[in-house]
Design a protein around this motif. Sequence first.
Motif, PDB file in Angstrom:
ATOM      1  N   TYR A  85       0.867  -1.169   0.000  1.00 43.00           N
ATOM      2  CA  TYR A  85       0.000   0.000   0.000  1.00 43.00           C
ATOM      3  C   TYR A  85       0.905   1.220   0.000  1.00 43.00           C
ATOM      4  CZ  TYR A  85      -3.654   3.322   1.146  1.00 43.00           C
ATOM      5  OH  TYR A  85      -4.520   4.381   1.104  1.00 43.00           O
ATOM      6  N   GLY A  86       0.965   1.920  -1.102  1.00 46.56           N
ATOM      7  CA  GLY A  86       1.899   3.033  -1.211  1.00 46.56           C
ATOM      8  C   GLY A  86       3.309   2.513  -1.078  1.00 46.56           C
ATOM      9  N   SER A  87       4.032   3.014  -0.075  1.00 46.52           N
ATOM     10  CA  SER A  87       5.426   2.619   0.110  1.00 46.52           C
ATOM     11  C   SER A  87       5.615   1.564   1.202  1.00 46.52           C
ATOM     12  CB  SER A  87       6.265   3.860   0.442  1.00 46.52           C
ATOM     13  OG  SER A  87       5.743   4.497   1.591  1.00 46.52           O
ATOM     14  N   VAL A  88       4.534   1.015   1.732  1.00 41.49           N
ATOM     15  CA  VAL A  88       4.659   0.043   2.829  1.00 41.49           C
ATOM     16  C   VAL A  88       4.046  -1.309   2.459  1.00 41.49           C
ATOM     17  CG1 VAL A  88       4.680   1.797   4.644  1.00 41.49           C
ATOM     18  CG2 VAL A  88       2.498   0.786   3.956  1.00 41.49           C
ATOM     19  N   GLU A  89       4.519  -2.341   3.155  1.00 39.75           N
ATOM     20  CA  GLU A  89       3.896  -3.656   3.065  1.00 39.75           C
ATOM     21  C   GLU A  89       2.989  -3.806   4.282  1.00 39.75           C
ATOM     22  OE1 GLU A  89       5.600  -7.771   1.787  1.00 39.75           O
ATOM     23  OE2 GLU A  89       5.895  -7.578   3.951  1.00 39.75           O
ATOM     24  N   THR A 107       5.356  -2.428   8.978  1.00 45.42           N
ATOM     25  CA  THR A 107       6.623  -1.902   9.468  1.00 45.42           C
ATOM     26  C   THR A 107       6.886  -0.543   8.824  1.00 45.42           C
ATOM     27  OG1 THR A 107       7.510  -4.111   9.779  1.00 45.42           O
ATOM     28  CG2 THR A 107       9.111  -2.318   9.600  1.00 45.42           C
ATOM     29  N   VAL A 108       7.291   0.432   9.652  1.00 46.29           N
ATOM     30  CA  VAL A 108       7.574   1.767   9.126  1.00 46.29           C
ATOM     31  C   VAL A 108       9.027   2.192   9.297  1.00 46.29           C
ATOM     32  CG1 VAL A 108       5.208   2.611   9.299  1.00 46.29           C
ATOM     33  CG2 VAL A 108       6.733   2.887  11.249  1.00 46.29           C
ATOM     34  N   LEU A 109       9.767   1.534  10.186  1.00 46.70           N
ATOM     35  CA  LEU A 109      11.153   1.925  10.428  1.00 46.70           C
ATOM     36  C   LEU A 109      11.868   0.779  11.129  1.00 46.70           C
ATOM     37  CD1 LEU A 109      13.347   4.243  10.551  1.00 46.70           C
ATOM     38  CD2 LEU A 109      12.346   4.854  12.776  1.00 46.70           C
ATOM     39  N   VAL A 124       3.123  -0.106  12.827  1.00 46.72           N
ATOM     40  CA  VAL A 124       1.772   0.370  13.109  1.00 46.72           C
ATOM     41  C   VAL A 124       0.943  -0.895  13.197  1.00 46.72           C
ATOM     42  CG1 VAL A 124      -0.189   1.729  12.310  1.00 46.72           C
ATOM     43  CG2 VAL A 124       2.145   2.497  11.818  1.00 46.72           C
ATOM     44  N   ILE A 125       0.153  -1.028  14.264  1.00 49.95           N
ATOM     45  CA  ILE A 125      -0.581  -2.269  14.483  1.00 49.95           C
ATOM     46  C   ILE A 125      -1.968  -1.985  15.054  1.00 49.95           C
ATOM     47  CG2 ILE A 125       0.467  -2.570  16.765  1.00 49.95           C
ATOM     48  CD1 ILE A 125       0.384  -5.651  16.200  1.00 49.95           C
ATOM     49  N   THR A 159       1.619   7.076   5.425  1.00 46.81           N
ATOM     50  CA  THR A 159       1.794   8.508   5.685  1.00 46.81           C
ATOM     51  C   THR A 159       3.066   8.792   6.479  1.00 46.81           C
ATOM     52  OG1 THR A 159      -0.591   8.877   5.664  1.00 46.81           O
ATOM     53  CG2 THR A 159       0.735  10.529   6.800  1.00 46.81           C
ATOM     54  N   ASN A 160       3.468   7.869   7.348  1.00 43.11           N
ATOM     55  CA  ASN A 160       4.567   8.134   8.277  1.00 43.11           C
ATOM     56  C   ASN A 160       5.898   7.475   7.956  1.00 43.11           C
ATOM     57  OD1 ASN A 160       3.517   9.716  10.790  1.00 43.11           O
ATOM     58  ND2 ASN A 160       1.863   8.337  10.202  1.00 43.11           N
ATOM     59  N   ASP A 161       5.927   6.428   7.164  1.00 43.49           N
ATOM     60  CA  ASP A 161       7.174   5.674   7.005  1.00 43.49           C
ATOM     61  C   ASP A 161       8.309   6.503   6.418  1.00 43.49           C
ATOM     62  OD1 ASP A 161       5.849   5.543   4.430  1.00 43.49           O
ATOM     63  OD2 ASP A 161       7.187   3.906   3.885  1.00 43.49           O
TER      64      ASP A 161
END
Length: 149
Positions: A49-53, A72-74, A110-111, A137-139
């Motif tokens: 989704y966008g830049s994240v899995e 996972t964001v970071l 994010v969970i 939005t945050n990663d």
Amino acid sequence: MNPEIDVAIVDNLSPVFSFAETIQTVITGMDSEKTAVVNQTNDTWKFKYGSVEVVVNITGDQPTDTFIVLSTVLAFPVKDEPRLLKLLLEKNASETFEAHFAIQNDQVIVIASRSVEDLSAAEISRLITIVSAIADTNDEKLIAEFKAL
């Protein structure tokens, strides 16, 4: 005339919706790049989704089972860890709705999770959408600001 209802038949009826079918439908609608993968046991899905899995898991359909969405964001190591942790706590208080930031296996995620008991199709859709949007939005901002060189 009142029709007689065979209680045994009513007890064996499946729910109005299947958790797996609902999850698959929501993911299909969000997965514009068609990256979704379901595991062999049909209880875990991954999609971009966008830049994240985003990972979606359901442990079963009993009231004690759990529905989980995470992304996972970071990854650790990070720089200025105290400032990162303060920022994540502030975001948890004001920006994450039913989800939250957490640290698991040296990763900021994010969970959102909840019991399957009384879980509706709308809640499945909402939790997948919330986690996906917050993570996406945050990663990149978190990586740019806190990723160790």
